[in-house]
Design a protein around this motif. Structure first.
Motif, PDB file in Angstrom:
ATOM      1  N   ALA A 130       0.837  -1.210   0.000  1.00 40.00           N
ATOM      2  CA  ALA A 130       0.000   0.000   0.000  1.00 40.00           C
ATOM      3  C   ALA A 130       0.872   1.260   0.000  1.00 40.00           C
ATOM      4  CB  ALA A 130      -0.940  -0.009   1.211  1.00 40.00           C
ATOM      5  N   ARG A 131       1.947   1.230   0.776  1.00 38.97           N
ATOM      6  CA  ARG A 131       2.856   2.380   0.826  1.00 38.97           C
ATOM      7  C   ARG A 131       3.508   2.602  -0.532  1.00 38.97           C
ATOM      8  NH1 ARG A 131       2.206   6.121   4.370  1.00 38.97           N
ATOM      9  NH2 ARG A 131       3.994   6.162   5.757  1.00 38.97           N
ATOM     10  N   SER A 132       3.873   1.527  -1.217  1.00 38.30           N
ATOM     11  CA  SER A 132       4.498   1.646  -2.541  1.00 38.30           C
ATOM     12  C   SER A 132       3.506   2.298  -3.505  1.00 38.30           C
ATOM     13  CB  SER A 132       4.924   0.275  -3.062  1.00 38.30           C
ATOM     14  OG  SER A 132       3.813  -0.450  -3.552  1.00 38.30           O
ATOM     15  N   PHE A 133       2.268   1.956  -3.351  1.00 38.10           N
ATOM     16  CA  PHE A 133       1.198   2.474  -4.170  1.00 38.10           C
ATOM     17  C   PHE A 133       1.061   4.000  -3.942  1.00 38.10           C
ATOM     18  CE2 PHE A 133      -3.704   1.740  -4.450  1.00 38.10           C
ATOM     19  CZ  PHE A 133      -3.769   2.467  -5.615  1.00 38.10           C
ATOM     20  N   GLN A 134       1.132   4.411  -2.679  1.00 39.43           N
ATOM     21  CA  GLN A 134       1.084   5.851  -2.395  1.00 39.43           C
ATOM     22  C   GLN A 134       2.262   6.587  -3.045  1.00 39.43           C
ATOM     23  OE1 GLN A 134       0.976   5.497   1.976  1.00 39.43           O
ATOM     24  NE2 GLN A 134      -0.974   6.581   1.957  1.00 39.43           N
TER      25      GLN A 134
END
Lengths: 337, 337
Positions: A130-134
């Motif tokens: 999810a952080r990579s997506f942000q």
């Protein structure tokens, strides 16, 4: 940029020269990773992440993104976001892989699933994804998002395919290639392609960067699978025959199975499909690999993919980084020569 | 749009009226879900996904996205993509939750981790998350991507927080609220907000839709946690005290623990922190909940969040869907009155 430092150490390994050339960028990537793996409320997250991120991986994937962007003359800040993205996706897949494989060691240290538990590995992996997506969204490039979304789907599809293809003697070289693209090459090619896209490079250059990453990743994984039968534990940190004992159908075995006579096939059914392994079976398997030249042919395929990676770089601008990427492709296969 | 059908069944439950009003959109969502859960090479993926997707969930989250978009007058195709995105993210988190919780039943059927294995649940969850990401990218809206990326991070952070907060008597109502936002409300609010954004609604409307989804989700989860102590197995499909036996610190327990005297606190330490549970402990726990009015206050909080959800809808255009969303908030808390 530390061009001088890199130039001063011509004898260094290619990934070390890349790290030296990209030193400032890598510091920025590490700073960003550290900031984004934090969690105000769930300290378990940075604990687990730091265990893996700080274990001294080579940062090969983020360097590919940084190198591709710099090679294309990029001067903005977002190659750092993309490099951190790629490292987070990689770390997330390692966490989930270790749960799936029930692994106990990674990079010479106990795995997170062993130190904490499977639950933490699953959920922290999800968090990093999810952080990579942000991070990607912050780049504002829908095309980069598209590349990385597709890579993410290929990675997880490859993992599921590996799960169902394992222990199944029907696994052929085409399935093997799909698994390899999923587990390794998809992120390599997304890393290089995204670097080119964020730099606004020409289509021909973007396509070349994709091909380079794809071929480098495939070569990298074939070498890894070959060393499981042809390496030394000193060089690889793995024991000869780990994949055999885990009944994994990698390229050497697939080649030997394809040429097996009835007696040999019965052997493979027993040890791989049924998992009934006895003393001396690994040695017998090695003799079958030799009889069918499976290791030599696997080595030749790894070399051919490395050559394809180098050829792909031809349309790229003349740049010290291009030379390092060429050398990197040679280096990946140097371990098997 | 099946306005007539919806109007003909005024006695139906709000989610049934929503489903009826949005029937055409829901067919499009199902078609898209079915197309995107396919995998040419890894048949395990649609098998596992279908097991969950076809188990007859209420499709509440995708309906929230569809309703929000339609309510704001959207006429394009991408609310369907976003609704499928939201359902995929939800399904992925269910797959991972069941691994983390070691659950054996979900929606009245054996869980995927039981029918296949944990590995499949982890990897198919990852695949669905990647597929959801591709669907979002197709909408071409960076703002929608931002909303859903942030929701994904909140969801997984909440899950990790729940993991570390479980069995820890220091868990207070603020931590509980963060966990609830992560496990439920973040996806509800992203679902409604994304629907408004894709429709190009005014900021005030987008903000109202976010607040509605957030408050509805919190109310929904508090009701769920309350019913674990105050419900009947017939109505909930759960047994009274499941959370107690699993040593989960949900709102009723948190309230009772906050008001515990020394003797009571020793009881909670034994049964929750140490997990030393004996015959009669659940009954004693229930008596402590009653003594401190923990269930009544939990009920009042659920009602307050439902009221907040309804209030949030005031700035929205007058529309049959607005009335259904108001009724939905009432319906969520109707089970505890």
């Amino acid at each position: 940029m530390s061009l001088d430092t890199a130039a001063q150490t011509p004898a260094a390994k290619p990934h070390e020269r890349l790290a030296s050339f990209l030193a400032d960028d890598l510091v920025a990537v590490d700073t960003l990773i550290r900031a984004r793996m934090a969690s105000e409320h769930a300290p378990r997250i940075p604990e687990v992440t730091a265990h893996l991120v700080e274990a001294g991986g080579k940062r090969l994937r983020p360097m590919l993104t940084l190198a591709a962007a710099r090679l294309c003359g990029y001067g903005g800040p977002y190659h750092v976001h993309l490099a951190a993205t790629v490292e987070f996706i990689h770390t997330a897949t390692l966490l989930h892989d270790d749960v799936v494989d029930e692994s106990e060691r990674r990079r010479g240290r106990p795995t997170a699933n062993l130190l904490w538990d499977n639950k933490s590995s699953v959920l922290v992996g999800d968090y990093l994804f999810a952080r990579s997506f942000q991070l990607m969204v912050e780049t504002g490039s829908l095309r980069v998002l598209d590349i990385l979304a597709n890579a993410s789907a290929t990675i997880s599809e490859g993992e599921v395919l590996q799960l169902t293809a394992a222990q199944d003697l029907a696994t052929d070289e085409a399935i093997y290639l799909k698994v390899v693209r999923g587990k390794t090459a998809a992120l390599f090619s997304a890393a290089t392609e995204a670097g080119g896209v964020i730099a606004g490079a020409d289509e021909a250059v973007v396509s070349a960067l994709h091909t380079y990453g794809d071929a480098l990743g495939i070569s990298f994984q074939i070498v890894d699978d070959l060393l499981d039968y042809a390496g030394s534990a000193d060089a690889t940190g793995k024991n000869i025959g780990d994949d055999f004992r885990e009944r994994k159908l990698t390229l050497p075995l697939i080649k030997a199975v394809a040429r097996a006579d009835d007696t040999e096939r019965a052997f493979w059914v027993r040890v791989i499909e049924k998992g009934d392994q006895r003393d001396g079976d690994l040695e017998h398997a090695m003799s079958l690999l030799a009889r069918h030249a499976a290791l030599d042919e696997t080595r030749a395929e790894a070399m051919a993919w490395a050559a394809r990676a180098k050829d792909a770089l031809a349309p790229l601008p003349d740049h010290p980084l291009r030379a390092m990427l060429v050398d990197l492709a040679d280096y990946v296969v140097a371990r098997i020569n």
